[in-house]
Structures are given as structure tokens and as C-alpha cells.
Design a protein around this motif. Structure first.
Motif, PDB file in Angstrom:
ATOM      1  N   ILE A 132       0.819  -1.208   0.000  1.00  0.00           N
ATOM      2  CA  ILE A 132       0.000   0.000   0.000  1.00  0.00           C
ATOM      3  C   ILE A 132       0.855   1.260   0.000  1.00  0.00           C
ATOM      4  N   TRP A 133       1.843   1.305   0.874  1.00  0.00           N
ATOM      5  CA  TRP A 133       2.584   2.554   1.113  1.00  0.00           C
ATOM      6  C   TRP A 133       3.908   2.648   0.378  1.00  0.00           C
ATOM      7  N   LEU A 134       4.424   1.533  -0.150  1.00  0.00           N
ATOM      8  CA  LEU A 134       5.686   1.580  -0.891  1.00  0.00           C
ATOM      9  C   LEU A 134       5.496   1.243  -2.364  1.00  0.00           C
ATOM     10  N   ASN A 135       4.267   1.385  -2.839  1.00  0.00           N
ATOM     11  CA  ASN A 135       3.955   1.300  -4.267  1.00  0.00           C
ATOM     12  C   ASN A 135       4.383  -0.030  -4.884  1.00  0.00           C
ATOM     13  N   GLN A 136       4.034  -1.126  -4.206  1.00  0.00           N
ATOM     14  CA  GLN A 136       4.300  -2.439  -4.749  1.00  0.00           C
ATOM     15  C   GLN A 136       2.973  -3.177  -4.957  1.00  0.00           C
ATOM     16  N   PHE A 137       3.027  -4.182  -5.839  1.00  0.00           N
ATOM     17  CA  PHE A 137       1.824  -4.969  -6.105  1.00  0.00           C
ATOM     18  C   PHE A 137       1.678  -6.065  -5.060  1.00  0.00           C
ATOM     19  N   TYR A 138       0.445  -6.268  -4.589  1.00  0.00           N
ATOM     20  CA  TYR A 138       0.147  -7.410  -3.721  1.00  0.00           C
ATOM     21  C   TYR A 138      -0.705  -8.392  -4.524  1.00  0.00           C
ATOM     22  N   TYR A 139      -0.272  -9.645  -4.560  1.00  0.00           N
ATOM     23  CA  TYR A 139      -0.962 -10.585  -5.449  1.00  0.00           C
ATOM     24  C   TYR A 139      -1.155 -11.976  -4.851  1.00  0.00           C
ATOM     25  N   ILE A 140      -0.560 -12.276  -3.686  1.00  0.00           N
ATOM     26  CA  ILE A 140      -0.653 -13.645  -3.148  1.00  0.00           C
ATOM     27  C   ILE A 140      -1.950 -13.771  -2.352  1.00  0.00           C
ATOM     28  N   PHE A 141      -3.070 -13.753  -3.059  1.00  0.00           N
ATOM     29  CA  PHE A 141      -4.373 -13.803  -2.398  1.00  0.00           C
ATOM     30  C   PHE A 141      -4.654 -15.179  -1.795  1.00  0.00           C
ATOM     31  N   GLY A 142      -4.028 -16.220  -2.323  1.00  0.00           N
ATOM     32  CA  GLY A 142      -4.216 -17.550  -1.744  1.00  0.00           C
ATOM     33  C   GLY A 142      -3.711 -17.607  -0.313  1.00  0.00           C
ATOM     34  N   PHE A 143      -2.507 -17.077  -0.096  1.00  0.00           N
ATOM     35  CA  PHE A 143      -1.966 -17.036   1.251  1.00  0.00           C
ATOM     36  C   PHE A 143      -2.760 -16.088   2.139  1.00  0.00           C
ATOM     37  N   LEU A 144      -3.211 -14.998   1.563  1.00  0.00           N
ATOM     38  CA  LEU A 144      -4.016 -14.057   2.337  1.00  0.00           C
ATOM     39  C   LEU A 144      -5.297 -14.718   2.833  1.00  0.00           C
ATOM     40  N   PHE A 145      -5.911 -15.540   1.980  1.00  0.00           N
ATOM     41  CA  PHE A 145      -7.136 -16.232   2.372  1.00  0.00           C
ATOM     42  C   PHE A 145      -6.858 -17.224   3.502  1.00  0.00           C
ATOM     43  N   ILE A 146      -5.721 -17.938   3.408  1.00  0.00           N
ATOM     44  CA  ILE A 146      -5.356 -18.877   4.476  1.00  0.00           C
ATOM     45  C   ILE A 146      -5.148 -18.134   5.792  1.00  0.00           C
ATOM     46  N   VAL A 147      -4.450 -16.999   5.720  1.00  0.00           N
ATOM     47  CA  VAL A 147      -4.218 -16.192   6.920  1.00  0.00           C
ATOM     48  C   VAL A 147      -5.540 -15.695   7.496  1.00  0.00           C
ATOM     49  N   PHE A 148      -6.488 -15.335   6.612  1.00  0.00           N
ATOM     50  CA  PHE A 148      -7.790 -14.872   7.077  1.00  0.00           C
ATOM     51  C   PHE A 148      -8.536 -15.994   7.801  1.00  0.00           C
ATOM     52  N   VAL A 149      -8.476 -17.214   7.255  1.00  0.00           N
ATOM     53  CA  VAL A 149      -9.123 -18.357   7.910  1.00  0.00           C
ATOM     54  C   VAL A 149      -8.502 -18.602   9.281  1.00  0.00           C
ATOM     55  N   ILE A 150      -7.171 -18.524   9.353  1.00  0.00           N
ATOM     56  CA  ILE A 150      -6.483 -18.690  10.635  1.00  0.00           C
ATOM     57  C   ILE A 150      -6.894 -17.587  11.606  1.00  0.00           C
ATOM     58  N   LEU A 151      -7.053 -16.381  11.104  1.00  0.00           N
ATOM     59  CA  LEU A 151      -7.497 -15.266  11.949  1.00  0.00           C
ATOM     60  C   LEU A 151      -8.872 -15.544  12.541  1.00  0.00           C
ATOM     61  N   VAL A 152      -9.791 -16.043  11.710  1.00  0.00           N
ATOM     62  CA  VAL A 152     -11.141 -16.353  12.177  1.00  0.00           C
ATOM     63  C   VAL A 152     -11.099 -17.424  13.268  1.00  0.00           C
ATOM     64  N   ILE A 153     -10.335 -18.477  13.018  1.00  0.00           N
ATOM     65  CA  ILE A 153     -10.228 -19.566  14.000  1.00  0.00           C
ATOM     66  C   ILE A 153      -9.619 -19.067  15.306  1.00  0.00           C
ATOM     67  N   THR A 154      -8.567 -18.260  15.176  1.00  0.00           N
ATOM     68  CA  THR A 154      -7.881 -17.760  16.370  1.00  0.00           C
ATOM     69  C   THR A 154      -8.777 -16.839  17.190  1.00  0.00           C
ATOM     70  N   CYS A 155      -9.469 -15.928  16.511  1.00  0.00           N
ATOM     71  CA  CYS A 155     -10.402 -15.027  17.206  1.00  0.00           C
ATOM     72  C   CYS A 155     -11.465 -15.826  17.955  1.00  0.00           C
ATOM     73  N   ALA A 156     -12.017 -16.827  17.275  1.00  0.00           N
ATOM     74  CA  ALA A 156     -13.074 -17.630  17.889  1.00  0.00           C
ATOM     75  C   ALA A 156     -12.557 -18.392  19.107  1.00  0.00           C
ATOM     76  N   GLU A 157     -11.403 -19.039  18.981  1.00  0.00           N
ATOM     77  CA  GLU A 157     -10.909 -19.892  20.058  1.00  0.00           C
ATOM     78  C   GLU A 157     -10.453 -19.104  21.279  1.00  0.00           C
ATOM     79  N   ILE A 158      -9.725 -18.015  21.055  1.00  0.00           N
ATOM     80  CA  ILE A 158      -9.225 -17.258  22.208  1.00  0.00           C
ATOM     81  C   ILE A 158     -10.380 -16.594  22.952  1.00  0.00           C
ATOM     82  N   THR A 159     -11.418 -16.189  22.203  1.00  0.00           N
ATOM     83  CA  THR A 159     -12.587 -15.588  22.853  1.00  0.00           C
ATOM     84  C   THR A 159     -13.345 -16.618  23.674  1.00  0.00           C
TER      85      THR A 159
END
Length: 638
Positions: free
Chosen positions: A521-548
Motif C-alpha cells: 500500500i505505502w511503498l507502491n508495490q503490487f500485492y498478489y498472493i491472495f491464496g496465502f491471504l485467504f489462508i491467513v484470514f481463515v487462521i485469523l477467524v479460527i484464532t479469534c473464535a478460540e481465544i474468545t
């Protein structure tokens, strides 16, 4: 620009009426285009950008060569919000026809023009151009000795400066000669070709001429039969009164790269191995921790339920302590129940937008080649997800026996977008004051307001009406009329401490990926690894749910039944760590010195953190809501 604003507003509205999703995922020029030898090629100019100021400017803000008539290209909503301003230029080629040095124009710098050039050189601005939807790039030497690998920098620098010996002053030089290289992949059967690369070598050349003839200019240092050789001529200095001749040459080169792979070089990262290793390492750690937490919770909880269900006498029940004792208060509506409903509804809206956007990104609709597609998709999906926001908010509000559902719906429709729009409006005013192209034009601002009031708000009301019409969710246990007194809590179970400690793990799940997202975003580069981003998002959901769930269980075991807001804040407070990390990133990775640029950075990161708070808080709340209902419906209550 006024006509462009009207066009943006009108085209956006027509798109919304006829084909809502097309506006987000379709961009003219993304489809492959076949060229024959001799076809005209028009280089389009885009914004001037700098990572030091984060303030984009129109290409013609500087005194560059202008065509007879400047024409704006049609832009989607995302491009306008990003500050893109795509226009025609004097740089025109013939397909597969190499050209020697061509003269674009001659400019005599005024004091103001020279000042603008010097400021942009000081602030390391880069010029962005486009040919057949490919951004121009400068080849840079890789850090590692990889002979066959190219690394690109996006755009080329306006110029450079050199210190004057014995003084603190600098001499400024402009890159006034552009040596273009166009790579093409040829189809041997049809004899047509597709453009697969667009590179430039910028040079500063002090062109020599005796008399200037505007109709037939002759410059000794610019020969139409040959290219300008780097280092052959001294640099073109920038100063008031200087006459600058802008020139260019072009070379066409066949390439084995196919059209489908032409963006691969643009998407290469010098530290891609570290990126992959860090993400995998992070995912493994978080998965391991989540598995351990889940296993401990399941074993302990099953033991609790078995023990409670084996109690036979009233005396045994009275002696028992733990989460069963608060069954008569655990479903008591919380303080500020209406506000909680609003935030939960908004979180559902944001969660829906995030999931659908990621699905389209995984399918390739939102790749970097589709300029502005990601931003457009997010705005439109946010608008249409208002239906789910109203429904979720109303369902929860009715369960709390709220009677003013219309007032609750209005808060759901206006609170989050109202706060975000207010911050955005102030930031936009600051950008406007800097005369930057990043300022959202009035027509686009009007279209955004129309999307909000014309589509999002009605959809929130429709969803709320449907949700409130349904029967209220029944609690598994009855609520006592008189609230139970909460015993004194240990220091580690107090709300502030448990919330701040619990939110560390969700932030840890996205910590590594966050670095690359901020860099893109801030250093004018392309972000394209959406597959990994989706995996990280799934992990985020699981982590939020479990710790809560874990912290909610401990809270109920200590006979504190005020879990509603605690559940939301436990996961949501990870946004605080996100904002603190963004501050750390600002001071360690960015070179922003201007006050306005700093305010813009923290303003936008505040919006991002607020959205992250709403998203993660809602995930934690629903996980805890499910957990509490599940455990209290599993035990016998006399």
C-alpha cells in the motif's frame, strides 16, 4: 475535470442498475489485444507518485510536453479513489518499428515550473505510464546474482540532484530523454503480436541546437536514425529560464513470454523466499496453538458438563461453584445492548464483504492488471452487504427485547460509515489543499454518498425488517429477575487485562502478512498472493473464535456473567495492536517527512484499524455466543 466527474457518477449509476458486479471486476483493456506491424501505439500517462509524500499528482501538474488535446481515459471508481488520472501523451509508436531519437517538444521553464520540478525531484516522485494496460518499469539490478531474473521498479524518477562542491546547495537534473523498450510475443500463424513488456531507460540529456524551428526542429544531439547513448551528453539542468528539449526513442524486441504471463516480472519480490517462509512459519505456530487450546477446552468442558449432570441432591448443587451458578444471569441483556447490536450488524456486513472479495480475488478477477478493481469491488460489496447488517442487528436486538427497531436500524446504517466518511472527508480536504490528484472529485464523492443513502441504507432497513419479523431466539435457560452479585475478581481476570492479553493472539495470526500488505500500500508495490491471504484470514477467524471462547469460559467459571461486551472486545482489541504496529512501521520503514502526509497515513490506518476492530470483534462475539448457548443447553437446570 468537471466533465470527468459527471461521467464517473453517471457511468457508476448505470453500472449499478444494469450489472452491479461488472463495475467491480471489468476493466477495458484487460482482454488480450492483437497488433499488426505498423499499428499505432499510444502511451498513456498516469499520476506522479512518491512513497515519501503519498500524495499523487496529475502528470501534467509538471511542465511536460502536452498533446494538442488532453483526453481523459474512462476510469472506474477504484482508480479515482486511488488517485489515478490516465490521459493521452505525445509518446506514440508504430508496432514493430524501431525509432531513433524523436523530439517531443521544447519547454522554457518559468520560475514556478522550475520550482515544481525541483520539489518533485527532492520528494523522489516517479512518473507512471501505461502501454496496453502494462505499467512502464525500470529494470534494476537484483540483490542476488541471478543473471536471468529481472527486477522492476514501477515508473521512472522525474530527475535527480547532485551536490555542488564546497556548498550545501544542489544542482537538479531532469530525465528528459526516455529510451523505451517494448517486448512482444508473436503468433507465427496470424502474424499478429501481443505486447508482453514495457520498459524504459530514463536519461538526462542537454540537447544541442542552434536555432529552434517549431515546425521542423533540428537538434544535433538527437538523430532520428540512431538512439541517444547513455553518458554521451551532459545532464539537463533544471532552473528558471532553462530551455528543455524532451525526446524519446523506442526499440521493439521479440519475447518468449506469453501474454498470460506478462505480469509475472512485475509481481516478483526480491524477498519472496522470506515472505513464503514467514507465512508458513506463522501459520504452523498459530495452527499448533489453536489445536492445543481447542484440545484443552474440549477435555475440560466435557468434564465440567459430566460433573454438573451427575449432581443429584440440592445440597450438592448449592455447594457447586463455577459457570453453572450464573445460569440465571448469563443471558441478561448487557449495558448498551443497542450499541452492541449495531456493531455486530456492521461486523457481519464487513465479514460478508471480506469473504466475497477474497473469493473473487482468488478467482483472478481482482489481479493487479485490473487497476482499481479491488477498491471498486470492496465499495460495491460493502453497499450490498447492508442487507445482512440489518438482518443480524435486528435479530440480536429482538432477542434483547428491544422495542425501537427503526432507531436501531438507523444507527446500524449510519454509525460505522458515518465515522469513516467523516475521517475520509477531512483527509480529502487536506489532499485537496495540496492540489493532489489523490483528492476525490466532487462527482465521485456524490456517487459515494448516493451509494450509501440510495442503496446501502434501504438494504439495511430491508434486512432489519426481515430479521425483526422472525421469532426472537429463545434462551436455553431462564433469566432471574434479580441480578446476581459478581464476586471480586482476581487481577488477571479483570476486563482490561484479559482483553489486552487475549487480543495478542489474533494480531499474531496476521502479523507477518500485515507487513507485506502495508508495503504494497505505502511503498507502491503490487500485492498478489491472495491464496496465502485467504489462508491467513481463515487462521485469523479460527484464532479469534478460540481465544474468545477460552477467556469467556474462564470468566464464567469465576462467576462473572458480563460476557457480551467482553467477548466482542477480546477479539476486537487486536485492532489496537494493528494501529500500534502501523505506527512502528511508519517510523522504521517509511521516509515521510511532510506533516500532511503523516496525517494522511495515520488517518487511513485509523480507518483500517477501526474496520479490523469491527470485523474481529464480531467473529469473537458470535463464537462466544454459540459457545455459551451450547454449554447451557447441555446441562440440567432444575
Amino acid at each position: 475535470m468537471a466533465s470527468l466527474d459527471r461521467f464517473n457518477a453517471a457511468s457508476l449509476l448505470v453500472c449499478l442498475l444494469l450489472c452491479p458486479f461488472a463495475a467491480g471486476f471489468y476493466l477495458p483493456g484487460v482482454a488480450p489485444r492483437d497488433f499488426e506491424k505498423g499499428d499505432d501505439l499510444q502511451v498513456k500517462v498516469n499520476k506522479l507518485s512518491s512513497t515519501k509524500t503519498q500524495l499523487p499528482y496529475d502528470f501534467y501538474f509538471l511542465d511536460y510536453c502536452k498533446p494538442t488535446k488532453i483526453r481523459n481515459s474512462a476510469e472506474n471508481l477504484g482508480e479515482v479513489l486511488r488517485g489515478d488520472r490516465i490521459e493521452n501523451s505525445v509518446y506514440t509508436f508504430k508496432m514493430k518499428s524501431d525509432q531513433g531519437c524523436n523530439i517531443g517538444c521544447r519547454i522554457k521553464l518559468s520560475a514556478e515550473s522550475a520550482k515544481n520540478f525541483k520539489e518533485k525531484i527532492d520528494e523522489e516522485y516517479r512518473v507512471n505510464m501505461i502501454l496496453d494496460n502494462l505499467p512502464v518499469a525500470v529494470v534494476v539490478k537484483p540483490r542476488r546474482e541471478e543473471i536471468h531474473t529481472k527486477f522492476y521498479e514501477h515508473g521512472f524518477r522525474v530527475g535527480f540532484k547532485r551536490p555542488v562542491a564546497g556548498t550545501k546547495n544542489y544542482k537538479y537534473f531532469i530525465n528528459n530523454h526516455l529510451s523505451f523498450k517494448v517486448m512482444f510475443h508473436e503468433d507465427t500463424e496470424s502474424q499478429t503480436a501481443r505486447i508482453v513488456g514495457f520498459e524504459v531507460l530514463p536519461l538526462s540529456v542537454a540537447h544541442e541546437y542552434s536555432e529552434w524551428d517549431a515546425k521542423n526542429p533540428k537538434v544535433r544531439s538527437c538523430d532520428a536514425k540512431s538512439k541517444v547513448v547513455p553518458g554521451e551528453h551532459q545532464g539537463q539542468e533544471v532552473d528558471a529560464g532553462k530551455e528543455i528539449v524532451f525526446t524519446f526513442d523506442v526499440t521493439f524486441e521479440p519475447s518468449e513470454i506469453k501474454w498470460a504471463s506478462r505480469w509475472d516480472t512485475y509481481l516478483l519480490m526480491n524477498d519472496d523466499q522470506i515472505h513464503w517462509f514467514s507465512i508458513i512459519n506463522s501459520l504452523m505456530i498459530v495452527l499448533f496453538l489453536s489445536g492445543m487450546v481447542a484440545m484443552i477446552m474440549m477435555r475440560t468442558l466435557y468434564k465440567d458438563i459430566a460433573n454438573y449432570n451427575q449432581l443429584e441432591t440440592q445440597e450438592e448443587a448449592q455447594e457447586e461453584t463455577g459457570w453453572k451458578l450464573v445460569h440465571g444471569d448469563v443471558f441478561r441483556p448487557p449495558v448498551k445492548a443497542g450499541l452492541l447490536c449495531v456493531y455486530v450488524g456492521t461486523g457481519v456486513q464487513f465479514l460478508g464483504m471480506t469473504l466475497v472479495t477474497m473469493v473473487f480475488a482468488l478467482l483472478g478477477f481482482l489481479s493487479p492488471s485490473n487497476r482499481g478493481g479491488l477498491m471498486t469491488a470492496m465499495v460495491l460489496l460493502w453497499v450490498f452487504m447492508g442487507l445482512f447488517a440489518g438482518y443480524a442487528s435486528a435479530r440480536l436486538y429482538k432477542m434483547f427485547k428491544g422495542g425501537e427497531w427503526k432507531k436501531n436500524t438507523l444507527k446500524t446504517a449510519f454509525m460505522f460509515p458515518g465515522i469513516v466518511f467523516s475521517v475520509f472527508f477531512v483527509l480529502n480536504a487536506l489532499i485537496w489543499g495540496e492540489q493532489s490528484s489523490g483528492a476525490v472529485p466532487f462527482g465521485t464523492m456524490f456517487a459515494l454518498v448516493l451509494l450509501w443513502f440510495g442503496i446501502s441504507v434501504p438494504l439495511v432497513f430491508v434486512g432489519s425488517y426481515l430479521g425483526y419479523k422472525k421469532p426472537a431466539m429463545e434462551d436455553p435457560v431462564k433469566t432471574n429477575k434479580i441480578p446476581r452479585q459478581v464476586p471480586e475478581q482476581a487481577w488477571y481476570m479483570r476486563p482490561a487485562f484479559s482483553v489486552l492479553v487475549g487480543s495478542i493472539l489474533p494480531f499474531g495470526a496476521v502479523f507477518i502478512e500485515l507487513f507485506f500488505i502495508l508495503t504494497s500500500i505505502w511503498l507502491n508495490q503490487f500485492y498478489y498472493i491472495f491464496g496465502f491471504l485467504f489462508i491467513v484470514f481463515v487462521i485469523l477467524v479460527i484464532t479469534c473464535a478460540e481465544i474468545t471462547i477460552v477467556l469467556c469460559y474462564f470468566q464464567l467459571c469465576s462467576e462473572d456473567y458480563h460476557w457480551w461486551w467482553r467477548a466482542y472486545l477480546t477479539a476486537g482489541s487486536s485492532a489496537l495492536y494493528l494501529f500500534l504496529y502501523s505506527a512502528f512501521y511508519f517510523f522504521t520503514k517509511l521516509e515521510i517527512t511532510k506533516l500532511v502526509s503523516g496525517v494522511l497515513y495515520f488517518g487511513y490506518m485509523l480507518i483500517v484499524s477501526y474496520a479490523f476492530f469491527v470485523l474481529t470483534g464480531t467473529i469473537g462475539f458470535y463464537a462466544c455466543f454459540w459457545f455459551v448457548r451450547k454449554i447451557y443447553s447441555s446441562v440440567k437446570i432444575d
